[in-house]
Structures are given as structure tokens and as C-alpha cells.
Design a protein around this motif. Structure first.
Motif, PDB file in Angstrom:
ATOM      1  N   PHE A  98      47.871  46.408  47.027  1.00 46.34           N
ATOM      2  CA  PHE A  98      46.716  47.284  47.205  1.00 46.34           C
ATOM      3  C   PHE A  98      45.597  46.490  47.880  1.00 46.34           C
ATOM      4  CE2 PHE A  98      49.065  48.489  43.417  1.00 46.34           C
ATOM      5  CZ  PHE A  98      49.269  49.857  43.589  1.00 46.34           C
ATOM      6  N   THR A  99      45.018  47.058  48.941  1.00 42.92           N
ATOM      7  CA  THR A  99      43.915  46.424  49.657  1.00 42.92           C
ATOM      8  C   THR A  99      42.721  47.359  49.665  1.00 42.92           C
ATOM      9  OG1 THR A  99      45.391  45.141  51.097  1.00 42.92           O
ATOM     10  CG2 THR A  99      43.141  45.484  51.867  1.00 42.92           C
ATOM     11  N   THR A 100      41.559  46.833  49.305  1.00 44.25           N
ATOM     12  CA  THR A 100      40.354  47.667  49.304  1.00 44.25           C
ATOM     13  C   THR A 100      39.932  47.973  50.738  1.00 44.25           C
ATOM     14  OG1 THR A 100      38.894  45.738  49.242  1.00 44.25           O
ATOM     15  CG2 THR A 100      39.560  46.692  47.122  1.00 44.25           C
ATOM     16  N   ALA A 101      39.234  49.076  50.916  1.00 45.76           N
ATOM     17  CA  ALA A 101      38.855  49.531  52.252  1.00 45.76           C
ATOM     18  C   ALA A 101      37.574  48.897  52.760  1.00 45.76           C
ATOM     19  CB  ALA A 101      38.710  51.056  52.252  1.00 45.76           C
ATOM     20  N   GLU A 102      36.657  48.555  51.857  1.00 45.32           N
ATOM     21  CA  GLU A 102      35.318  48.153  52.280  1.00 45.32           C
ATOM     22  C   GLU A 102      34.964  46.701  51.986  1.00 45.32           C
ATOM     23  OE1 GLU A 102      33.485  50.102  54.041  1.00 45.32           O
ATOM     24  OE2 GLU A 102      34.798  51.859  53.855  1.00 45.32           O
ATOM     25  N   ASN A 103      35.881  45.924  51.405  1.00 44.90           N
ATOM     26  CA  ASN A 103      35.603  44.531  51.056  1.00 44.90           C
ATOM     27  C   ASN A 103      34.362  44.419  50.177  1.00 44.90           C
ATOM     28  OD1 ASN A 103      35.844  41.730  50.960  1.00 44.90           O
ATOM     29  ND2 ASN A 103      34.697  41.412  52.846  1.00 44.90           N
ATOM     30  N   GLN A 104      34.289  45.272  49.169  1.00 48.12           N
ATOM     31  CA  GLN A 104      33.173  45.270  48.228  1.00 48.12           C
ATOM     32  C   GLN A 104      33.669  44.836  46.850  1.00 48.12           C
ATOM     33  OE1 GLN A 104      29.952  45.874  49.030  1.00 48.12           O
ATOM     34  NE2 GLN A 104      30.562  46.169  51.166  1.00 48.12           N
ATOM     35  N   VAL A 105      32.877  44.012  46.177  1.00 45.85           N
ATOM     36  CA  VAL A 105      33.257  43.542  44.842  1.00 45.85           C
ATOM     37  C   VAL A 105      33.449  44.718  43.890  1.00 45.85           C
ATOM     38  CG1 VAL A 105      32.427  42.298  42.818  1.00 45.85           C
ATOM     39  CG2 VAL A 105      32.219  41.263  45.084  1.00 45.85           C
TER      40      VAL A 105
ATOM     41  N   LEU B 292      45.742  38.255  42.750  1.00 44.94           N
ATOM     42  CA  LEU B 292      44.634  38.735  43.561  1.00 44.94           C
ATOM     43  C   LEU B 292      44.034  37.680  44.470  1.00 44.94           C
ATOM     44  CD1 LEU B 292      41.264  39.083  41.695  1.00 44.94           C
ATOM     45  CD2 LEU B 292      43.206  38.006  40.593  1.00 44.94           C
ATOM     46  N   ASP B 293      43.617  38.160  45.653  1.00 44.07           N
ATOM     47  CA  ASP B 293      42.784  37.405  46.582  1.00 44.07           C
ATOM     48  C   ASP B 293      41.399  38.016  46.421  1.00 44.07           C
ATOM     49  OD1 ASP B 293      41.717  35.913  48.638  1.00 44.07           O
ATOM     50  OD2 ASP B 293      43.416  36.231  49.982  1.00 44.07           O
ATOM     51  N   ALA B 294      40.500  37.288  45.793  1.00 40.64           N
ATOM     52  CA  ALA B 294      39.274  37.880  45.258  1.00 40.64           C
ATOM     53  C   ALA B 294      38.109  37.870  46.235  1.00 40.64           C
ATOM     54  CB  ALA B 294      38.868  37.135  43.984  1.00 40.64           C
ATOM     55  N   ALA B 295      37.295  38.903  46.147  1.00 41.13           N
ATOM     56  CA  ALA B 295      36.100  39.030  46.971  1.00 41.13           C
ATOM     57  C   ALA B 295      34.987  38.090  46.520  1.00 41.13           C
ATOM     58  CB  ALA B 295      35.591  40.471  46.938  1.00 41.13           C
ATOM     59  N   SER B 296      35.022  37.667  45.262  1.00 37.03           N
ATOM     60  CA  SER B 296      33.993  36.794  44.713  1.00 37.03           C
ATOM     61  C   SER B 296      34.593  35.923  43.626  1.00 37.03           C
ATOM     62  CB  SER B 296      32.843  37.623  44.129  1.00 37.03           C
ATOM     63  OG  SER B 296      32.001  36.832  43.309  1.00 37.03           O
ATOM     64  N   PRO B 297      34.158  34.672  43.518  1.00 32.18           N
ATOM     65  CA  PRO B 297      34.688  33.813  42.459  1.00 32.18           C
ATOM     66  C   PRO B 297      34.199  34.192  41.063  1.00 32.18           C
ATOM     67  CG  PRO B 297      32.976  32.671  43.679  1.00 32.18           C
ATOM     68  CD  PRO B 297      33.231  33.951  44.415  1.00 32.18           C
ATOM     69  N   THR B 298      33.103  34.945  40.971  1.00 32.94           N
ATOM     70  CA  THR B 298      32.514  35.237  39.661  1.00 32.94           C
ATOM     71  C   THR B 298      32.357  36.723  39.348  1.00 32.94           C
ATOM     72  OG1 THR B 298      30.293  35.058  40.620  1.00 32.94           O
ATOM     73  CG2 THR B 298      31.233  33.065  39.636  1.00 32.94           C
ATOM     74  N   ALA B 299      32.106  37.537  40.375  1.00 30.89           N
ATOM     75  CA  ALA B 299      31.716  38.928  40.119  1.00 30.89           C
ATOM     76  C   ALA B 299      32.842  39.791  39.570  1.00 30.89           C
ATOM     77  CB  ALA B 299      31.167  39.562  41.399  1.00 30.89           C
ATOM     78  N   LEU B 300      34.088  39.332  39.680  1.00 32.89           N
ATOM     79  CA  LEU B 300      35.229  40.090  39.160  1.00 32.89           C
ATOM     80  C   LEU B 300      35.648  39.636  37.768  1.00 32.89           C
ATOM     81  CD1 LEU B 300      37.428  40.178  42.390  1.00 32.89           C
ATOM     82  CD2 LEU B 300      36.173  42.086  41.406  1.00 32.89           C
ATOM     83  N   ASN B 301      34.944  38.652  37.222  1.00 29.49           N
ATOM     84  CA  ASN B 301      35.384  38.051  35.964  1.00 29.49           C
ATOM     85  C   ASN B 301      35.474  39.046  34.813  1.00 29.49           C
ATOM     86  OD1 ASN B 301      35.730  35.599  37.161  1.00 29.49           O
ATOM     87  ND2 ASN B 301      33.906  34.638  36.286  1.00 29.49           N
ATOM     88  N   GLY B 302      34.569  40.023  34.777  1.00 31.20           N
ATOM     89  CA  GLY B 302      34.622  41.016  33.704  1.00 31.20           C
ATOM     90  C   GLY B 302      35.897  41.829  33.751  1.00 31.20           C
ATOM     91  N   SER B 303      36.281  42.280  34.932  1.00 34.41           N
ATOM     92  CA  SER B 303      37.513  43.056  35.087  1.00 34.41           C
ATOM     93  C   SER B 303      38.739  42.200  34.795  1.00 34.41           C
ATOM     94  CB  SER B 303      37.595  43.625  36.506  1.00 34.41           C
ATOM     95  OG  SER B 303      36.550  44.535  36.750  1.00 34.41           O
TER      96      SER B 303
ATOM     97  N   ALA C 112      30.289  35.654  53.831  1.00 38.16           N
ATOM     98  CA  ALA C 112      29.271  35.213  52.875  1.00 38.16           C
ATOM     99  C   ALA C 112      29.636  35.643  51.459  1.00 38.16           C
ATOM    100  CB  ALA C 112      27.910  35.796  53.258  1.00 38.16           C
ATOM    101  N   GLY C 113      29.466  34.735  50.513  1.00 41.69           N
ATOM    102  CA  GLY C 113      29.698  35.040  49.110  1.00 41.69           C
ATOM    103  C   GLY C 113      31.088  34.733  48.606  1.00 41.69           C
ATOM    104  N   SER C 114      32.020  34.424  49.509  1.00 45.20           N
ATOM    105  CA  SER C 114      33.379  34.118  49.066  1.00 45.20           C
ATOM    106  C   SER C 114      33.476  32.655  48.642  1.00 45.20           C
ATOM    107  CB  SER C 114      34.388  34.398  50.183  1.00 45.20           C
ATOM    108  OG  SER C 114      34.289  33.423  51.199  1.00 45.20           O
ATOM    109  N   SER C 115      34.400  32.376  47.736  1.00 45.74           N
ATOM    110  CA  SER C 115      34.597  30.998  47.295  1.00 45.74           C
ATOM    111  C   SER C 115      35.110  30.134  48.438  1.00 45.74           C
ATOM    112  CB  SER C 115      35.585  30.955  46.125  1.00 45.74           C
ATOM    113  OG  SER C 115      36.874  31.420  46.520  1.00 45.74           O
TER     114      SER C 115
END
Length: 339
Positions: A67-74, A94-105, A163-166
Motif C-alpha cells: 500500500f502506498t499513500t497518495a499524498e506523502n503525508q504523515v 514500512l518505509d516511513a514518512a517521519s522517524p517520529t510522527a508515526l510512533n503512536g500508530s 524535508a522531515g524524513s530521517s
């Protein structure tokens, strides 16, 4: 073409030829990918499909989806992970959009008993596994290479990623460390190229009129020929441009080498690291005890490798290494022996 060994914190339990501890033939594994807008990500997805399709056919696992997201949004990827939890997958790679913002999920997935393995764009949530290369070392190596070519130093143009990626943060940190070690170099401008030729070309073209002579361009991959075209259109001399193993970059390099002896360095993470992350997830589901952090080699191309690598790389693709289960275990074993 070489795999640059960085580290090998691999536990023997992963590598030992022991019988399976659990039956994974019915397990379901999903890939959550935040972005597919460049050749590296497209090659990564193709590698994932090739290897995981064979794994399902061989009965190694029961089902694999991507599954690939359409908008590259966290927020979009976080919602995607929540959906995968509800769908009852046994593992999420997962190949993550952010090193920290997905931690809750990710924590929610772990709490639901789901194995989570991040790669390339890694995450910091402690319950997740991380399969990565040392991007900081790769960034620093660019400057080390330039120091051998330009011992008196010079002006550098830096092309960053997203910007914002690890990945962007680590490569930038490595480049800055390299410049600190070799203060004869000066970064005179920094632009974001989103790891794509078109974006990089536009960004570089936008700053070139205000810049002094540029001696070299440090990059993050996927931006090399875009930078070269921007310099060509501006009528400025082509500097030393670090490349990122894309077919078009290597083809451009070969042409320049044959025309004027152009020499540079190319290196990045292999798209097939997604398949190694898949096998890590399968091994964890199989009951193996693995470390949370697995650092593997990045792929380099030297001047003498261009013809051979180009012959093996599909047009529009990226120089690559894919892993079968046996390949992955052998490579990890070799890395452990070299530690």
C-alpha cells in the motif's frame, strides 16, 4: 559494484540453521509505503513484489500486500497503518514518512501483537525493528571522496531530499560532519530536490544565478542528472557531482567519461532492502530473536564498474540487490563474521 560494509549487529539466532520455531505459511504481511514519486521507490516496490510473490508461491507466508499513500503525508500513512491493524495483518513493513510522527500508530500495532519492521525511512518507536544503512556515513563519505579530488577544497552545492524524513536528516548530518572534518570545503547553497531529477533541476536552476563558482555537488540520490542539466542550461562548467546509482545517472556518467574522462563517485541504499526487511519480518514471525536495529551495506559504483552495472540495471531503474531468504541469511552471516 560493491556493498560497503558499515556494521553488523546481527544476532547468531537469526543466522543459525535451526528448524522453524513457528509456522509462517499462513501469516499475512503488508507493506506501508509513503511515497512512490521517484525511480528508487518504484524499483523498491518492484523488488518487493518480485520477492514476496515468490515467497507466497513457496509457502513461506500466506499473503503479502503493498500500500502506498497518495499524498506523502504523515497523517495519511498513520491512517493507513491503523487500517492495516484493523485488517488483522501479522506484520507491517514500512518505509516511513517521519522517524517520529508515526510512533503512536506503530505502538498501537505492536500492542495488537503485530510485528513492525521499518526500513529506509526508519522510525524511533522502540517496539519496531529497523533495517537501514548508515546514511550519516554515506554523507560523510561524499566529502571524504571530494577531499581526495580537491585537496585544496572549494565551494559545494548541497541537494537535499524530502524535508522531515530521517533519510534527509541523516545524509545532511553526515555531509556536515564531512565538511567539519575538511573545513577547506564550504557549502554555499542548499536546496531540496525531493530525490527526483525534475525537482532537483528546477531547484538548482533557481539558485545558480546567485552563486559563485561551484566545485562539487553533494547529493542524496536521484538528483544527479537534474543538477548536471541545470549547470548545462546555465552555461556553467560541470562540477564533480556525486551520483545515486540511478540508471540515467550512470548512463550520463558513462557518456561524460567517454567524452572527457569525467570521474566521480556513486552510492546509495539498494532498493532491494525492502526484501531484506520482508525476510526480517518473516523471521520474527517464525520466532527468531533478532536485534531491533540491523545495519546493512549500501551499494557503491566505482568508475570501473559503470559498464557492468549499466548492463544489469533496467532503463529507468536503479542498481540493485534483491534478497531471497537464503541470500539474506548468507549476507547477514558474512557481515556478522566481519564484525
Amino acid at each position: 559494484m560493491k556493498l560497503k560494509t558499515i556494521a553488523a549487529p546481527i544476532v547468531a539466532a537469526l543466522l543459525a540453521a535451526t528448524p522453524a520455531l513457528a509456522d509462517t505459511s499462513g501469516k499475512r504481511i503488508a507493506l506501508s509505503n509513503n511515497y512512490a514519486g521517484n525511480t528508487w521507490r518504484q524499483a523498491m516496490l518492484k523488488s518487493w513484489e518480485t520477492v514476496t510473490k515468490a515467497a507466497v508461491a513457496q509457502g513461506k507466508v500466506g499473503e503479502v500486500s503493498a500500500f502506498t499513500t497518495a499524498e506523502n503525508q504523515v497523517t495519511e500513512q498513520a491512517a493507513q497503518i491503523q487500517n492495516l491493524i484493523l485488517q488483522g495483518y501479522d506484520a507491517i513493513v514500512l518505509d516511513a514518512a517521519s522517524p517520529t510522527a508515526l510512533n503512536g500508530s506503530i505502538k498501537a500495532a505492536c500492542d495488537a501483537g503485530i510485528v513492525v519492521v521499518s526500513f529506509d525511512g526508519i522510525v524511533t518507536e522502540p517496539c519496531a525493528y529497523r533495517v537501514q544503512v548508515d546514511y550519516k556515513e554515506l554523507g560523510a563519505r561524499q566529502v571524504e571522496y571530494l577531499a581526495t579530488r580537491l585537496p585544496k577544497g572549494g565551494n559545494l552545492l548541497e541537494i537535499r531530499g524530502i524535508a522531515g524524513s530521517s533519510i534527509d536528516d541523516d545524509l545532511h548530518t553526515g555531509i556536515m560532519r564531512g565538511v567539519e572534518k575538511h573545513p577547506q570545503f564550504k557549502i554555499v547553497a542548499s536546496v531540496y530536490g525531493d530525490w527526483t531529477q525534475t525537482v532537483a533541476q528546477k531547484a538548482v536552476a533557481g539558485v545558480l544565478p546567485s552563486l559563485p563558482a561551484i566545485d562539487a555537488v553533494v547529493t542524496q540520490g536521484g538528483d544527479g542528472t537534474g543538477a548536471a542539466e541545470a549547470f548545462r542550461v546555465a552555461g556553467r562548467p560541470t562540477p564533480i557531482i556525486i551520483l545515486g546509482n540511478r540508471y540515467d545517472e550512470l548512463a550520463w556518467w558513462k557518456k561524460q567519461r567517454e567524452t572527457n574522462g569525467y570521474t566521480t563517485f556513486s552510492g546509495t541504499i539498494a532498493p532491494g532492502i525492502s526484501t531484506l526487511a520482508f525476510w526480517v519480518a518473516q523471521q520474527v514471525l517464525d520466532g527468531k530473536q533478532l536485534p531491533k536495529d540491523v545495519t546493512v551495506p549500501y551499494l557503491t559504483v566505482a568508475q570501473e564498474d559503470i559498464d557492468t552495472v549499466l548492463a544489469k540495471t533496467p532503463v529507468g531503474g536503479v542498481a540493485n540487490v534483491e534478497y531471497t531468504q537464503a541470500d539474506a541469511e548468507k549476507i547477514l552471516r558474512d557481515l556478522a563474521d566481519a564484525k
